[in-house]
Design a protein around this motif. Structure first.
Motif, short mmCIF file in Angstrom:
data_model
loop_
_atom_site.label_atom_id
_atom_site.label_comp_id
_atom_site.label_asym_id
_atom_site.label_seq_id
_atom_site.Cartn_x
_atom_site.Cartn_y
_atom_site.Cartn_z
N GLU A 161 0.78 -1.11 0.14
CA GLU A 161 -0.40 0.07 0.20
C GLU A 161 0.52 1.11 -0.05
N PRO A 162 0.59 2.30 -0.75
CA PRO A 162 1.28 3.14 -0.79
C PRO A 162 0.77 4.04 0.79
N PRO A 163 1.69 5.21 0.80
CA PRO A 163 1.80 5.90 2.10
C PRO A 163 0.41 6.83 1.84
N PRO A 164 -0.22 7.23 2.38
CA PRO A 164 -1.80 7.62 3.32
C PRO A 164 -1.33 9.62 2.66
N GLN A 165 -2.38 10.37 2.07
CA GLN A 165 -1.87 10.82 2.46
C GLN A 165 -1.59 11.91 3.10
N HIS A 166 -1.94 11.94 4.64
CA HIS A 166 -1.72 12.50 5.71
C HIS A 166 -0.23 11.92 6.08
N VAL A 167 0.47 11.20 5.54
CA VAL A 167 2.39 10.76 6.32
C VAL A 167 2.62 12.27 5.02
N ARG A 168 2.30 11.86 3.84
CA ARG A 168 2.67 12.74 2.47
C ARG A 168 3.16 13.82 3.24
N PRO A 204 2.28 9.59 -5.38
CA PRO A 204 3.26 8.15 -5.12
C PRO A 204 3.28 7.12 -5.96
N GLU A 205 4.87 6.50 -6.58
CA GLU A 205 5.36 5.83 -7.25
C GLU A 205 6.19 4.55 -6.77
N PRO A 206 5.94 3.42 -6.74
CA PRO A 206 6.91 2.49 -6.08
C PRO A 206 8.75 2.77 -6.89
N TYR A 207 9.26 2.68 -5.85
CA TYR A 207 10.55 2.82 -5.69
C TYR A 207 11.41 1.55 -5.40
N ALA A 208 12.93 1.83 -6.38
CA ALA A 208 13.51 0.91 -5.58
C ALA A 208 13.49 -1.26 -6.25
N GLY A 209 12.30 -1.30 -6.65
CA GLY A 209 11.41 -2.40 -6.27
C GLY A 209 11.54 -2.99 -5.01
N GLY A 210 11.23 -2.00 -4.19
CA GLY A 210 11.04 -2.46 -2.83
C GLY A 210 9.39 -1.93 -2.25
N PRO A 211 9.40 -1.83 -0.77
CA PRO A 211 8.53 -1.37 -0.35
C PRO A 211 8.52 0.21 -0.40
N ALA A 212 9.28 0.58 -1.18
CA ALA A 212 9.77 2.36 -0.59
C ALA A 212 8.30 2.49 -1.47
N VAL A 257 10.92 12.92 -2.61
CA VAL A 257 10.81 12.58 -1.07
C VAL A 257 10.81 10.96 -1.32
N VAL A 258 11.31 10.33 -1.04
CA VAL A 258 11.68 8.97 -0.71
C VAL A 258 10.91 8.45 0.66
N LEU A 259 9.49 7.27 0.97
CA LEU A 259 8.91 7.24 2.00
C LEU A 259 8.21 5.57 2.63
N LYS A 260 9.67 5.19 3.57
CA LYS A 260 9.88 3.85 3.98
C LYS A 260 8.74 3.35 4.88
#
Length: 265
Positions: free
Chosen positions: A6-13, A23-31, A37-40
């Motif tokens: 699941e992508p990070p919710p709007q309040h976290v962003r 949000p776009e999937p990053y580096a093939g992982g959960p980030a 900004v990279v959110l993990k």
């Protein structure tokens, strides 16, 4: 098949200054990449806070570090998410350079104190690491690496190398972007000799990165290199044998790495 994360919710962003970014999937992982900004997702808040505080002040010559970001109210972790500034680049098959990056990084972390949370870690990688060093025991599936572990562990010998804070998972996590210095996305902490961290890169590169057979020989000048290669291989074998998604097919690369490490012993 596992469901997509699941992508990070709007309040976290919003808390990390990326309210409007898609949000776009990053580096093939959960980030997730949200603008610059990279959110993990955070699995251990104390470890995430430690990593943020450490990377916030760490300076390494000729290396780019993904700097942690505080939320608008000063927190490192919000609702189970942490954030770093995005750094440009992609992983490349430049295995010798990655080992060189590891040694430079660990020359800068040599005086950092041992984090308390390392003793409490019970994830697969922590168990595998302790098994490789003879500090723990667990049942390993024979056909998934356990049999090879049992054979190779008899070649383990005592070492005199000094342990310190090291990044134990740099393979695939060093970014290259043109003429810019190499970049490091995160920090996976272990308390081991820096030569071991370099050996993990070598084993990973031999197993999954298509590295040439001369890689281990080019770094043979490092202290107690054969034993560090052995422990790195034992670590990966134990981790593979413990991982629920491992298979005999995914063991093939470690078979190759084992043959080359045996030549170095």
């Amino acid at each position: 098949m596992n469901p997509p994360p699941e992508p990070p919710p709007q309040h976290v962003r919003a808390a990390f200054g990326a309210r409007t970014a898609l949000p776009e999937p990053y580096a093939g992982g959960p980030a997730w990449l949200c603008g610059d900004v990279v959110l993990k997702p955070v699995f251990d808040p104390s470890e995430a806070a430690w990593a943020a505080q450490t990377l916030d002040s760490l300076e390494v010559d000729q290396l780019r570090l993904a700097r942690p970001l505080r939320s608008t109210d000063g927190r490192w972790v919000v609702a189970g998410w942490s954030a770093t500034r995005h750094i440009a680049g992609q992983p490349e098959s430049r295995h010798d350079e990655v080992i060189s990056v590891s040694l430079r990084l660990h020359a800068a972390t040599v005086e950092l104190r041992r984090p308390d949370f390392l003793d409490a870690r019970k994830d697969i990688s922590a168990i595998a690491d302790r098994m490789a060093w003879g500090e723990a025991d667990a049942r390993l599936v024979p056909d998934l690496g356990g049999r090879m572990f049992t054979v190779l562990v008899n070649s383990r010998r005592p070492t005199r190398l000094r342990s310190q804070l090291v990044h134990g998972d740099l393979f695939g996590n060093v970014l290259f972007a043109g003429n810019a210095p190499p970049g490091i996305m995160d920090f996976t902490p272990y308390w081991r000799p820096p030569e071991w961290a370099a050996a993990v890169i070598a084993v990973d590169a031999l197993a999954w990165g298509g590295a040439d057979i001369g890689l281990t020989k080019r770094w043979a000048h490092l202290p107690e290199w054969p034993q560090m290669l052995l422990r790195a291989l034992l670590y990966r074998l134990a981790m593979h044998a413990l991982h629920p998604r491992s298979s005999t097919q995914t063991l093939t690369g470690l078979d190759r790495a084992a043959q080359l490490v045996l030549e170095a012993l």
